[in-house]
Design an enzyme around this catalytic site. Structure first.
Site, mmCIF file in Angstrom:
data_model
loop_
_atom_site.group_PDB
_atom_site.id
_atom_site.type_symbol
_atom_site.label_atom_id
_atom_site.label_comp_id
_atom_site.label_asym_id
_atom_site.label_seq_id
_atom_site.Cartn_x
_atom_site.Cartn_y
_atom_site.Cartn_z
ATOM 1 N N ARG A 69 -59.846 25.609 90.578
ATOM 2 C CA ARG A 69 -60.100 24.173 90.712
ATOM 3 C C ARG A 69 -60.921 23.973 91.962
ATOM 4 O O ARG A 69 -61.029 24.858 92.818
ATOM 5 C CB ARG A 69 -58.786 23.376 90.822
ATOM 6 C CG ARG A 69 -57.945 23.777 92.005
ATOM 7 C CD ARG A 69 -57.054 22.660 92.517
ATOM 8 N NE ARG A 69 -56.180 23.114 93.602
ATOM 9 C CZ ARG A 69 -56.557 23.263 94.866
ATOM 10 N NH1 ARG A 69 -57.811 22.999 95.222
ATOM 11 N NH2 ARG A 69 -55.701 23.691 95.788
ATOM 12 N N CYS A 171 -56.973 21.010 102.833
ATOM 13 C CA CYS A 171 -58.400 20.683 102.717
ATOM 14 C C CYS A 171 -59.089 20.716 104.079
ATOM 15 O O CYS A 171 -60.016 19.945 104.356
ATOM 16 C CB CYS A 171 -58.595 19.332 102.039
ATOM 17 S SG CYS A 171 -58.011 19.301 100.336
#
Length: 219
Positions: A69, A171
């Site tokens: 992903r 992230c």
């Protein structure tokens, strides 16, 4: 298109098996579920953002898995609502960008209606952030578009304790940038969760077309 809510926590690897079967048969559905603690690394992961060793983490009950992903490291854990739409973009003639924008907009609209939360996007960092404090992230996103059939999706923090997030730079950011409905002092109980899911159904319906009645399952 069916919407399915799982009452029990679904092991992450079990979900990966499910998504491959759904893609193989191009069977559309939208899943609402929670995972046991796990850290996942997307195709753009930076090894430096995993702060503790894989073996140590797994000895503490936090699995680590690398997946196809978008994005870097993120975490899933109880108290976080994960929404996995499996949509045949080719059949529906939906551009990828249109899908992503409307998926996030569905979350934005649902959070505003449920809790009065105003959320915004950040062009430099995927996900959704508080309009009142744009450093605070409440929703993560990572999607796979293999064969123009979507998998993975969004993870919305309701009342998770961030144990797994403390072990990564999610992230690329500090884990303290993460927030939740509960941390904001808002009601994250069962009734509000159901209300949010109902609004998500209505908002997803607005751009994906008719969605059948929400199904509850214990598998």
């Amino acid at each position: 298109m069916r919407m399915i809510r799982f009452r029990k926590k679904i092991p992450y690897l079990r979900y990966l098996e499910m998504q491959e079967k759904l893609r193989k048969f191009r069977r559309e559905c939208i899943l609402f579920l929670e995972h046991a603690p796990i850290i996942t690394g997307g195709i753009n992961y930076n090894p430096e953002n995993l702060l503790l060793g894989k073996e140590f983490l797994e000895s503490q009950g936090i699995q680590v898995h690398f997946v196809q992903r978008g994005g870097d490291f993120t975490a899933h854990e109880p108290g976080q609502l994960v929404i996995y739409p499996h949509v045949d973009l080719k059949k529906r003639n939906l551009p990828i960008r249109f899908y992503l924008e409307n998926l996030l907009q569905s979350v934005i609209d649902s959070a505003r209606t449920t809790w009065g939360l105003n959320l915004i996007t950040d062009s430099d960092s995927p996900g959704l952030y508080l309009e009142s404090n744009s450093s605070k992230k409440i929703c993560s996103i990572g999607v796979n578009f293999k064969s123009f059939f979507t998998s993975h999706g969004v993870a919305f923090n309701l009342n998770n304790d961030f144990t797994a997030f403390r072990c990564i730079n999610p992230c690329g950011r500090n884990w303290t940038d993460m927030t939740s409905v509960e941390k904001l002092g808002l009601d994250s109980g069962f009734a509000k969760r159901n209300q949010f899911i109902s609004f998500m159904k209505a908002n997803l319906n607005s751009f994906l077309g008719p969605i059948s009645k929400l199904t509850h399952t214990v598998i």
